[in-house]
Design an enzyme around this catalytic site. Sequence first.
Site, PDB file in Angstrom:
ATOM      1  N   HIS A 323       0.811  -1.215   0.000  1.00  0.00           N
ATOM      2  CA  HIS A 323       0.000   0.000   0.000  1.00  0.00           C
ATOM      3  C   HIS A 323       0.847   1.270   0.000  1.00  0.00           C
ATOM      4  O   HIS A 323       0.380   2.314  -0.467  1.00  0.00           O
ATOM      5  CB  HIS A 323      -0.940   0.022   1.218  1.00  0.00           C
ATOM      6  N   GLY A 324       2.025   1.221   0.520  1.00  0.00           N
ATOM      7  CA  GLY A 324       2.825   2.436   0.525  1.00  0.00           C
ATOM      8  C   GLY A 324       4.176   2.254   1.187  1.00  0.00           C
ATOM      9  O   GLY A 324       4.381   1.342   1.991  1.00  0.00           O
TER      10      GLY A 324
END
Length: 475
Positions: A323-324
């Site tokens: 996700h990041g």
Amino acid sequence: MLFNSIPYLLLFSFTYLIYWNIPQKGRKPLLLVSSILFYAFFSFPFLFHFLAVVVINYWFSQWIFQKKENGKPYQSILTTIIILNVINLAFFKYFYFVTDSIYAITGYTDLKSLSESWSIFLPLAISFYTFQIIAVQVDIHRGIITKRIGFIDYTLFILFFPQLIAGPIMRSDNFLPQMDRPTIDDDKMKKGLFLILGGLFKKVVIAENIAPIIAPIFMDPGKYDSFSLFFSALSFAVQVYCDFSGYTDMARGSANLLGYEIPENFKGPFLSQSFRELWSKWHVTLSSWLRDYLYIPLGGSKGSVFRSNLNMFITMCLGGLWHGANWAFVAWGAYLGAFLWVERSIYLYRGKKKLLPDTMPLVGFVRAVVIFVIFAFSGVFFRAAARGDESMNVAYEIFKGVLTFRNTGDTLSRVDELPLFIVLGILFNWFQHSDFVYTKLKPIQNILLPILAVAMLLLLGIFGDGGQDFIYFQF
């Protein structure tokens, strides 16, 4: 080009009108051109990078097919293209994360200087299309894809504009068979329109109204009381759900109007009775991708119970990192992985029986509330990641403020509006869970559809057309 924008309306309208008025042989090239225009609207320079990635992967897929057809080994080719895709993703998405982490551990100043001297921008949708491309290569290896894919089919599968930016992550065996025979009828058209209207409502009316209310919490959580912190955490979970499932609904609705079915990403996750059930209903295409292409290759449920749980925990942590590039996302995955581990251990200890027996009054309601609240608080890490280096401190302050039942501090402005948005978000979960709109309301769909369309136009006039990017565009 946001789904809830005039440019998308124009692109889709022109595509739709031409699409159904030309022979089938011209429809796929038309969709490919529309998809290229859709991506170019966001980032024209990165369009060439994206197309280069697709061409290279297509060439490797043909090479693998050739080796398989001739009975020659090809595993090194498969490994090479997977590694190249991971390097491409890692360079753009994790370069600063890796260099900053190494600097924090070693204090190596030259590495910090190198990091600060580079300007690396994240290509739009790189996480989604990387996973989809890797899946194609692995599916060829596993024999799921048995015939060579033409270049236009391969490219359109990756670039198909309704799902291009934020998924759902499509599977080759689901989408490729549809490409030569898209079908449309009254039911599919009405379903597509209902999906688009519902997605607009979730995005514009719910998600984009929650966002400004709770934003101050994540800027200075120590300033607010426990009541405000608690409802902000729950509301952010609803915001993400309405924003992302709203995107998915509009993507599916657009695909329906073009004669295609693409998978649902949400199936009423907030009504789940366990974390395992929740992950079968939340971001379904990512969850199944992680299961099939990461958890199972790690060993899956084979081996000891501990090893199975460890494989699951590693998968959740890597899913968080997907996700990041921030430790808060890893913490998000670890938080959820830990609860899954505990749940699986309890069920195993009790002989796979549920912790609360179904004979107890309101037990289903209690389980769903507990699962929802615990899951919602994972979003604290998710949202705090936007604060960069301060993300873990922000998450700590929110958890501390809630768990200490702090009644001092400010009460969030408009906090009294949040329970209504939470109820609306859960109502849409019930719609998905019960398939209410497509079954119970089917006899009055012809009357209901124009009423909802007019109501949505009025709501867009009241709340605006929604100028915020979808949350998952950043991934």
